[in-house]
Scaffold this active site. Structure first.
Site, PDB file in Angstrom:
ATOM      1  N   SER A 217      -3.698  47.697  20.531  1.00 40.33           N
ATOM      2  CA  SER A 217      -4.995  48.190  21.016  1.00 40.33           C
ATOM      3  C   SER A 217      -5.692  47.049  21.744  1.00 40.33           C
ATOM      4  O   SER A 217      -5.409  45.877  21.473  1.00 40.33           O
ATOM      5  CB  SER A 217      -5.859  48.619  19.829  1.00 40.33           C
ATOM      6  OG  SER A 217      -7.183  48.884  20.242  1.00 40.33           O
TER       7      SER A 217
ATOM      8  N   TYR B 110     -11.014  47.157  11.733  1.00 39.96           N
ATOM      9  CA  TYR B 110      -9.991  47.613  12.685  1.00 39.96           C
ATOM     10  C   TYR B 110      -9.507  46.474  13.575  1.00 39.96           C
ATOM     11  O   TYR B 110      -8.300  46.302  13.780  1.00 39.96           O
ATOM     12  CB  TYR B 110     -10.567  48.750  13.527  1.00 39.96           C
ATOM     13  CG  TYR B 110      -9.593  49.357  14.508  1.00 39.96           C
ATOM     14  CD1 TYR B 110      -8.392  49.907  14.077  1.00 39.96           C
ATOM     15  CD2 TYR B 110      -9.881  49.400  15.875  1.00 39.96           C
ATOM     16  CE1 TYR B 110      -7.496  50.472  14.982  1.00 39.96           C
ATOM     17  CE2 TYR B 110      -9.005  49.970  16.787  1.00 39.96           C
ATOM     18  CZ  TYR B 110      -7.809  50.499  16.338  1.00 39.96           C
ATOM     19  OH  TYR B 110      -6.924  51.055  17.229  1.00 39.96           O
TER      20      TYR B 110
END
Ligand code: 8X3
Length: 245
Positions: free
Chosen positions: A130, A143
């Site tokens: 990501s 995250y």
């Protein structure tokens, strides 16, 4: 010779689109995830195989590995995602543990189990990380920490596999419209939709194309990293809205 690809988290979103893209390139795709009903439908459509997989369970990963052919050409570690969005001061430990369990330990577990077959098959490992593995943002530490770790694992893997016939690619998406937000916000559709308000997010197929492109390069080419965002997104949290982008 049949070329075999394993895609984790293949029941929806980027994983499902990647399974379709690799099948279109001629791979026999083993679509792995927890939701077998969806996988069975996908496998039927692409002429692949559905495999039940929970990347947080070693027994489940072992069962997948035991069912694979001895030579594997592609592994796409896509299973993962975000849980919650809270400041560190109010960190939900279960969210942090859950994100580490899938995004980092799951990636390690599947890679460890499938590496012998990947080495035997001149394989290619594609980790879906990501932009959150390269940036930080307010309330995102659980995250971003997990995705930074996934990037570190990916880079380390490339070092450890140097000299062996296995390629390693990191595909790092920004905002993609999938079930990502629904999972992050525990089914709250309004919160999930807010991320895409007034802008055009990527779609899962955009990322699948990146994976398909990386694995179809001539064998001597290793695509290290592909970072891909919507035009409207400069960073995770700097997103232009209502500008027709
Ligand atoms: C998700 C990236 O931009 O949606 O992995 O936070 S973003």
């Amino acid at each position: 010779m049949t070329r075999t690809a394993v895609v984790t988290g293949a029941s929806s979103g980027i994983g499902e689109a990647t399974a379709r893209a690799l099948a279109a390139q001629g791979y026999h795709v083993i679509a792995a995830a927890r939701r077998m009903d969806r996988l069975a439908k996908l496998a039927g459509e692409i002429g692949g195989t559905a495999a039940e997989l929970d990347v947080t369970s070693q027994a489940s990963v072992d069962a997948l590995a035991a069912a694979l052919p001895p030579e594997l050409q592609v592994l796409v570690n896509n299973a993962g995602g975000a849980l919650g969005l809270e400041p560190i001061e109010a960190a939900d430990e279960a969210h942090w543990v859950g994100m580490y369990a899938t995004n980092v330990l799951g990636l390690m577990r599947v890679t460890r189990a499938l590496l012998p077959a990947l080495k035997a098959g001149r394989g290619h490992i594609v980790n879906i990380t990501s932009i959150a593995g390269r940036e930080v943002y307010v309330n995102g530490a659980g995250y971003t920490a997990a995705k930074h770790a996934a990037v570190a694992v990916t880079k380390t893997l490339r070092l450890e596999l140097n000299g062996l016939p296995v390629r390693v690619t990191d595909v790092a998406p920004g905002l993609v419209e999938t079930e990502f937000g629904l999972v992050r916000f525990d089914g709250d559709a309004d919160r999930a939709a807010a991320a895409y308000k007034g802008m055009t997010p990527l779609v899962a197929e955009d990322i699948a194309e990146c994976v398909a492109w990386a694995v179809s390069r001539p064998w001597h080419v290793n695509i290290d990293e592909i970072v891909v965002r919507p035009v409207a997104q400069a960073t995770v949290s700097l997103v232009a809205r209502d500008k027709g982008l």
